[in-house]
Enzyme design. Structure first.
Site: not given
Length: 454
Positions: A351-353
């Site tokens: 989700l971050d990347h």
């Protein structure tokens, strides 16, 4: 293989010309980011649209025809786990502190995040523990408490803890309902600021007000593609050295205390010459400093502002803190990857990347639109929106992979002021584009608060 349906969805959300999607090809590799959910398809889509947006802007600047974009599962998988591949003089990073983990509660599971000292102290306060509490003490208290009670106590104390939910439970939660009603990302054009000449966006000057993975990944990618990126941190919120080393490539880093008049004037001078501001703090946390998107644009018409949050800037959780690991737990991803009785995790902080590459793509597309039609542009991204996309709108793809994945093929080394660094190469690739960052990260906060680009 050509682009995936997920790539087309993301490119449409970014306002891109669908005819350009034919420029994307992908090399599939077996074993890349294996999961029950279609993580590799999400990762391909996010990197693909970012590379296409970079190629589109580069073509506009140079006047040369748009070349091809290539997405390789090997590069994507290595980049989406870049924090695990980092080595500083041979030393591996510690990505999660002892109090950042799953805990069995009285009626389910809780996940906490306490990597930073201020988050650890707030969590201990919420649990009624001393500042030097051990894992066993925390485990005993959480085991005797309902999961949602731990969640609410943590929120009230400014700490980070989230109760495990199934996808159905999140879908019925007011914040889940609010997330499901929104698109993957939102784009707004706010005024009639004049269109810019090509040379005025070469290179764009980017103020990076982000922390941890998603925002810094976005600005690291913009730096790869030639932006003059200056990260600005408060001296009162120290950064994790490994996180800084992983996401600091291509950028400079300075510290300003915006509560001090002199530093505030310095920031306003930087803003007056900025093209882009990326903000990764929770909604309204920095409004008192005039850093809300509309306030920034009032002072700098023609600005591109990208705002990132964990849960979205809407709904009952709008102002709550959050990280990728916690969003996975709240939205039901952890239950899907494991089970409600034994939660699991994605193979990467996807989700971050993924959101990081979408932010970079949004900024690049906004800069392209500015050259063509002007205006100030505001982008809103949320980890929870990316999570919803992964769960319900990214389709798994069938077919035979061409090769096995090999992370080592996408790692390299360089000397830096921080030591000898091993790191993952960037996955963004297009004809005539860069293959690595122009500079390694330097010490956190050590640069002067000035622009280096003309």
């Amino acid at each position: 293989m050509t682009h995936s349906p997920g790539t087309a969805t993301a490119w449409d959300a970014l306002g891109g010309d669908p005819a350009l999607l034919s420029r994307i090809t992908c090399r599939r590799r077996a074993g890349a980011l294996p999961a029950r959910l279609p993580v590799i398809e999400l990762a391909r889509a996010c990197v693909g649209v970012c590379a296409l947006a970079g190629a589109e802007l580069a073509s506009l600047r140079s006047g040369r025809p748009l070349g091809s974009v290539h997405v390789d599962d090997g590069a994507v998988a290595a980049a989406f786990t870049s924090e695990r591949h980092l080595r500083v003089d041979g030393r591996a990073p510690v990505n999660f502190a002892p109090l950042s983990r799953f805990w069995r509660a009285q009626d389910g599971w809780v996940r906490t995040h306490a990597n930073y000292p201020h988050h650890r102290s707030r969590l201990c306060e919420a649990l009624g523990l001393g500042p030097d509490a051990a894992e066993g003490e925390a485990a005993e208290l959480i085991a005797a408490s309902p999961a949602h009670e731990v969640e609410e106590k943590a929120y009230a104390a400014g700490a980070l803890a989230v109760a495990l939910r199934t996808p159905a439970q999140w879908a019925a939660h007011p914040q889940g309902v609010a997330v499901a009603a929104r698109p993957l990302l939102t784009r707004q054009r706010l005024n009639d600021a004049a269109a810019r000449a090509k040379q005025d966006v070469t290179p764009p000057r980017v103020l990076d007000l982000t922390r941890v993975i998603a925002g810094p990944t976005a600005t690291r990618t913009l730096a790869l593609l030639g932006a003059d990126v200056l990260r600005v941190d408060s001296p009162h919120l120290p950064e994790d050295p490994c996180a800084h080393a992983d996401t600091g490539f291509g950028k400079r880093s300075t510290r300003l205390d915006l509560s001090h008049n002199a530093d505030r004037r310095t920031f306003e001078e930087l803003l007056a010459d900025a093209d882009v501001v990326v903000v990764g703090y929770r909604p309204r946390a920095l409004d008192r400093f005039g850093l809300a998107p509309q306030a920034l644009i009032e002072r700098r018409p023609g600005l591109v502002v990208a705002a990132l949050s964990a849960w979205g800037d809407y709904g009952p959780w709008a102002e709550r803190r959050g990280f990728d690991s916690l969003v996975q737990v709240a939205t039901g991803i952890a239950a899907t990857e494991g089970s409600p009785t034994k939660p699991g995790v994605l193979p990467a902080q996807a989700l971050d990347h993924g959101t990081g590459y979408l932010i970079a793509a949004g900024v690049l597309r906004a800069l392209t639109d500015q050259v063509r039609e002007g205006g100030s542009h505001v982008l809103h991204h949320a980890l929870a929106q990316t999570a919803h996309w992964l769960q319900y709108n990214v389709q798994p793809q069938t077919g035979t992979a061409q090769d096995a994945v090999d992370d080592a093929a996408w790692l390299t080394e360089t000397d830096s002021a921080l030591g000898r660094l091993q790191y993952a190469l960037p996955p963004v690739s297009f004809t005539g584009g860069p293959t690595d960052w122009a500079r390694p990260p330097g010490p956190w906060g050590a640069d002067e608060p000035v622009w280096t680009s003309p």
